[in-house]
Scaffold this motif. Structure first.
Motif, PDB file in Angstrom:
ATOM      1  N   TYR A  16      -7.287   9.572  -0.570  1.00 49.17           N
ATOM      2  CA  TYR A  16      -6.299   8.643  -1.115  1.00 49.17           C
ATOM      3  C   TYR A  16      -6.571   7.196  -0.712  1.00 49.17           C
ATOM      4  N   GLN A  17      -7.761   6.927  -0.206  1.00 44.92           N
ATOM      5  CA  GLN A  17      -8.133   5.572   0.173  1.00 44.92           C
ATOM      6  C   GLN A  17      -8.748   4.857  -1.029  1.00 44.92           C
ATOM      7  N   PHE A  18      -8.232   3.662  -1.297  1.00 45.16           N
ATOM      8  CA  PHE A  18      -8.749   2.845  -2.383  1.00 45.16           C
ATOM      9  C   PHE A  18      -9.065   1.451  -1.851  1.00 45.16           C
ATOM     10  N   LEU A  19     -10.236   0.940  -2.217  1.00 45.05           N
ATOM     11  CA  LEU A  19     -10.604  -0.420  -1.874  1.00 45.05           C
ATOM     12  C   LEU A  19     -10.093  -1.317  -2.997  1.00 45.05           C
ATOM     13  N   ILE A  20      -9.261  -2.275  -2.631  1.00 48.51           N
ATOM     14  CA  ILE A  20      -8.665  -3.176  -3.612  1.00 48.51           C
ATOM     15  C   ILE A  20      -9.442  -4.485  -3.599  1.00 48.51           C
ATOM     16  N   ASP A  21      -9.937  -4.864  -4.772  1.00 47.80           N
ATOM     17  CA  ASP A  21     -10.683  -6.106  -4.946  1.00 47.80           C
ATOM     18  C   ASP A  21      -9.780  -7.078  -5.701  1.00 47.80           C
ATOM     19  N   PHE A  22      -9.465  -8.200  -5.045  1.00 45.51           N
ATOM     20  CA  PHE A  22      -8.572  -9.195  -5.625  1.00 45.51           C
ATOM     21  C   PHE A  22      -9.326 -10.278  -6.385  1.00 45.51           C
ATOM     22  N   LEU A  30      -8.322  -2.281   2.128  1.00 44.14           N
ATOM     23  CA  LEU A  30      -8.347  -0.827   2.022  1.00 44.14           C
ATOM     24  C   LEU A  30      -6.917  -0.321   2.090  1.00 44.14           C
ATOM     25  N   ALA A  31      -6.494   0.373   1.053  1.00 39.73           N
ATOM     26  CA  ALA A  31      -5.166   0.978   1.013  1.00 39.73           C
ATOM     27  C   ALA A  31      -5.320   2.476   1.206  1.00 39.73           C
ATOM     28  N   ASP A  32      -4.318   3.077   1.824  1.00 47.00           N
ATOM     29  CA  ASP A  32      -4.364   4.515   2.086  1.00 47.00           C
ATOM     30  C   ASP A  32      -2.930   5.031   2.145  1.00 47.00           C
ATOM     31  N   GLU A  33      -2.780   6.283   1.892  1.00 46.05           N
ATOM     32  CA  GLU A  33      -1.473   6.926   2.037  1.00 46.05           C
ATOM     33  C   GLU A  33      -1.325   7.397   3.477  1.00 46.05           C
ATOM     34  N   PRO A  34      -0.090   7.492   3.948  1.00 45.77           N
ATOM     35  CA  PRO A  34       0.115   8.026   5.293  1.00 45.77           C
ATOM     36  C   PRO A  34      -0.213   9.522   5.346  1.00 45.77           C
ATOM     37  N   GLN A  41      -5.397   4.752   7.098  1.00 41.27           N
ATOM     38  CA  GLN A  41      -6.448   3.774   7.347  1.00 41.27           C
ATOM     39  C   GLN A  41      -6.136   2.399   6.763  1.00 41.27           C
ATOM     40  N   GLY A  42      -5.002   2.262   6.113  1.00 41.37           N
ATOM     41  CA  GLY A  42      -4.597   0.988   5.529  1.00 41.37           C
ATOM     42  C   GLY A  42      -3.170   1.101   5.041  1.00 41.37           C
ATOM     43  N   PRO A  43      -2.617  -0.012   4.573  1.00 42.15           N
ATOM     44  CA  PRO A  43      -1.249   0.044   4.077  1.00 42.15           C
ATOM     45  C   PRO A  43      -1.159   0.902   2.817  1.00 42.15           C
ATOM     46  N   ALA A  44      -0.039   1.581   2.676  1.00 42.21           N
ATOM     47  CA  ALA A  44       0.230   2.371   1.474  1.00 42.21           C
ATOM     48  C   ALA A  44       0.787   1.444   0.391  1.00 42.21           C
ATOM     49  N   PRO A  45       0.744   1.850  -0.859  1.00 42.63           N
ATOM     50  CA  PRO A  45       1.312   1.022  -1.922  1.00 42.63           C
ATOM     51  C   PRO A  45       2.769   0.626  -1.647  1.00 42.63           C
TER      52      PRO A  45
END
Length: 148
Positions: A16-22, A30-34, A41-45
């Motif tokens: 569930y980890q996604f690299l967000i490119d702005f 890096l966003a991730d679910e708890p 590994q990163g903030p969740a949506p």
């Protein structure tokens, strides 16, 4: 009438980890679910939604105070998002409570009440959340065929 566009791209890294490119010049996130779904590994949506509302309100307050040549720095924000189940049993953000702290005493700032009465109207994010945002979703397969 469109006043601009914000484009981001997300690429799955693992589970569930996604690299967000702005976009050019901005750091990726890096966003991730708890856990147990993700790996923390990163903030969740949901974290990003709450922080976006708080950030926008803090910036709107600063903008409004600066219009009156006031220097309230440093502004600090705390936010709490509450997630609850709706009638269908789905998790939804039910409320976002934002507390803003000015770096100066109220008595030291001119036009403060006027600012407090209007600054929220300048916040694109919180006002969009309050009124509801039209979210349109399309799904394409690996060949680029639109399937939804």
């Amino acid at each position: 009438m469109s006043q601009g566009e914000i484009r981001v791209s997300l690429t799955q890294q693992s589970d569930y980890q996604f690299l967000i490119d702005f976009g050019a010049g901005l750091p990726q996130l890096l966003a991730d679910e708890p856990a147990p779904l993700g790996h923390d590994q990163g903030p969740a949506p949901s974290h990003m939604l709450v922080s976006a509302a708080a950030n926008c309100l803090a910036a709107s307050l600063l903008f409004s105070l600066r219009k009156f040549k006031q220097a309230p720095e440093p502004i600090r924000a705390e936010a709490v998002g509450r997630i609850e189940r709706n009638a269908a049993g789905r998790l939804r953000m039910s409320t976002i409570e934002v507390t803003l702290h000015l770096g100066r005493k109220a008595a030291e700032m001119d036009h403060l009440q006027r600012v407090l009465d209007t600054f929220e109207e300048f916040c694109t994010v919180s006002q969009s959340i309050k009124t509801g945002v039209d979210v349109q979703v399309a799904v394409h397969d690996a060949d680029g065929v639109k399937i939804k």
